[in-house]
Design a protein around this motif. Sequence first.
Motif, PDB file in Angstrom:
ATOM      1  N   UNK A  36      32.316  38.319  29.133  1.00 34.57           N
ATOM      2  CA  UNK A  36      32.716  36.927  29.329  1.00 34.57           C
ATOM      3  C   UNK A  36      33.487  36.744  30.626  1.00 34.57           C
ATOM      4  N   UNK A  37      34.319  37.703  30.973  1.00 30.74           N
ATOM      5  CA  UNK A  37      35.035  37.639  32.245  1.00 30.74           C
ATOM      6  C   UNK A  37      34.045  37.680  33.405  1.00 30.74           C
ATOM      7  N   UNK A  44      32.093  31.201  39.620  1.00 25.91           N
ATOM      8  CA  UNK A  44      32.916  30.848  40.767  1.00 25.91           C
ATOM      9  C   UNK A  44      34.405  30.886  40.505  1.00 25.91           C
ATOM     10  N   UNK A  45      34.815  31.330  39.326  1.00 24.87           N
ATOM     11  CA  UNK A  45      36.244  31.438  39.027  1.00 24.87           C
ATOM     12  C   UNK A  45      36.865  32.490  39.941  1.00 24.87           C
ATOM     13  N   UNK A  46      37.972  32.144  40.599  1.00 27.90           N
ATOM     14  CA  UNK A  46      38.607  33.059  41.552  1.00 27.90           C
ATOM     15  C   UNK A  46      40.003  33.511  41.112  1.00 27.90           C
ATOM     16  N   UNK A  47      40.527  32.902  40.046  1.00 29.51           N
ATOM     17  CA  UNK A  47      41.846  33.268  39.538  1.00 29.51           C
ATOM     18  C   UNK A  47      41.771  33.314  38.013  1.00 29.51           C
ATOM     19  N   UNK A  48      42.274  34.403  37.424  1.00 29.61           N
ATOM     20  CA  UNK A  48      42.105  34.561  35.987  1.00 29.61           C
ATOM     21  C   UNK A  48      43.275  35.336  35.374  1.00 29.61           C
ATOM     22  N   UNK A  76      34.765  41.187  43.126  1.00 31.20           N
ATOM     23  CA  UNK A  76      35.099  40.622  44.444  1.00 31.20           C
ATOM     24  C   UNK A  76      35.603  39.188  44.361  1.00 31.20           C
ATOM     25  N   UNK A  77      36.687  38.925  45.091  1.00 35.79           N
ATOM     26  CA  UNK A  77      37.209  37.571  45.193  1.00 35.79           C
ATOM     27  C   UNK A  77      37.931  37.064  43.962  1.00 35.79           C
ATOM     28  N   UNK A  78      38.198  37.947  42.996  1.00 34.06           N
ATOM     29  CA  UNK A  78      38.862  37.534  41.763  1.00 34.06           C
ATOM     30  C   UNK A  78      40.293  38.053  41.722  1.00 34.06           C
ATOM     31  N   UNK A  79      41.256  37.123  41.692  1.00 34.09           N
ATOM     32  CA  UNK A  79      42.673  37.487  41.572  1.00 34.09           C
ATOM     33  C   UNK A  79      43.029  37.562  40.091  1.00 34.09           C
TER      34      UNK A  79
END
Length: 316
Positions: A36-37, A44-48, A76-79
């Motif tokens: 799911x993550x 396009x989620x970049x912050x989680x 990549x690109x995920x904080x």
Amino acid sequence: MNEFKLPKQVQLCEVAPRDGFQAEKKWIPTEEKINLIHRLHQAGVTSMEVTSFVHPLAIPQLKDAEQVVAAVRHLPGLALRALIPNARGAERAFQAGIKEVKCILSATDAHSLANTNCTVDQALVRIQSIADYSQSKGIKATGSISVAFGCPYVGEVSPQQVERLILSYTRLGIQEISLADTTGMANPRRVFDLFGKMRDRFPDVTFSAHFHNTRGLAQANVLAALQQGIVEFDSSAAGLGGCPYAPGASGNVASEDLVFMFQEMGIATGTRLNDLLLAAQEMKKVVGHDGGSFLLQAGVPKKHEQPAGQTKEEKS
């Protein structure tokens, strides 16, 4: 006529993997959480906020925090962000590779005792140790204030109490603070007033908002916060969520509902709505329900064929 000024872009932090899952009694397999993550990241989620490093006995659903982080930390690109209750949680988060931790602080002793088994002042002592540890390891520490707009045990929370807690955070070097409506007791007027007062009092603090949709006011509250210049919001796919230690708590504002609202208003989120809807549908399938998502029920607006034999006048 006054112009309603809107930002060009907002930042959303997806909290379903933590806030959305923590209240689920049925075990969600680790591989499902990871999948799911990945689905949310592909949208396009970049912050989680991916998990919480809390004791497994307190929230069994999140006992696999290390395994989840290990599987997604290099996307990549995920904080990634994790919620932590104490210095031991911060140590676990650091060892797992988390670079940002969020501290837990309630606005009232009653909720604090139910949620973390300590008073507000005792919680501040814990946060001091978290801040010290985070600074020593180069981890970013941010803060949250639960039940900032109202507590299910004591009712309304005064702005003076919220101000006192923000001041305590800043004295610990924490300059990013979320005000949370944990059980949906806020309304747009209260949101507008409280954020206005706190931004005037603490101009160097970066505020964010965390709204639950318990009484259907979450999106209205987001708009009120937006009018005060707040551009960072938590949301949860499928509207999942709720505090296990707050009576009446229900889901967060749904990510897809919020992205749709912002998209319609011409405000960028960086998230692809159709892909997010697919992720939310998958999340609903995995947990067996949603938290009240409007878009999961109604879908994105589209034109429908007019029934045969019915004129436009009859239809209207």
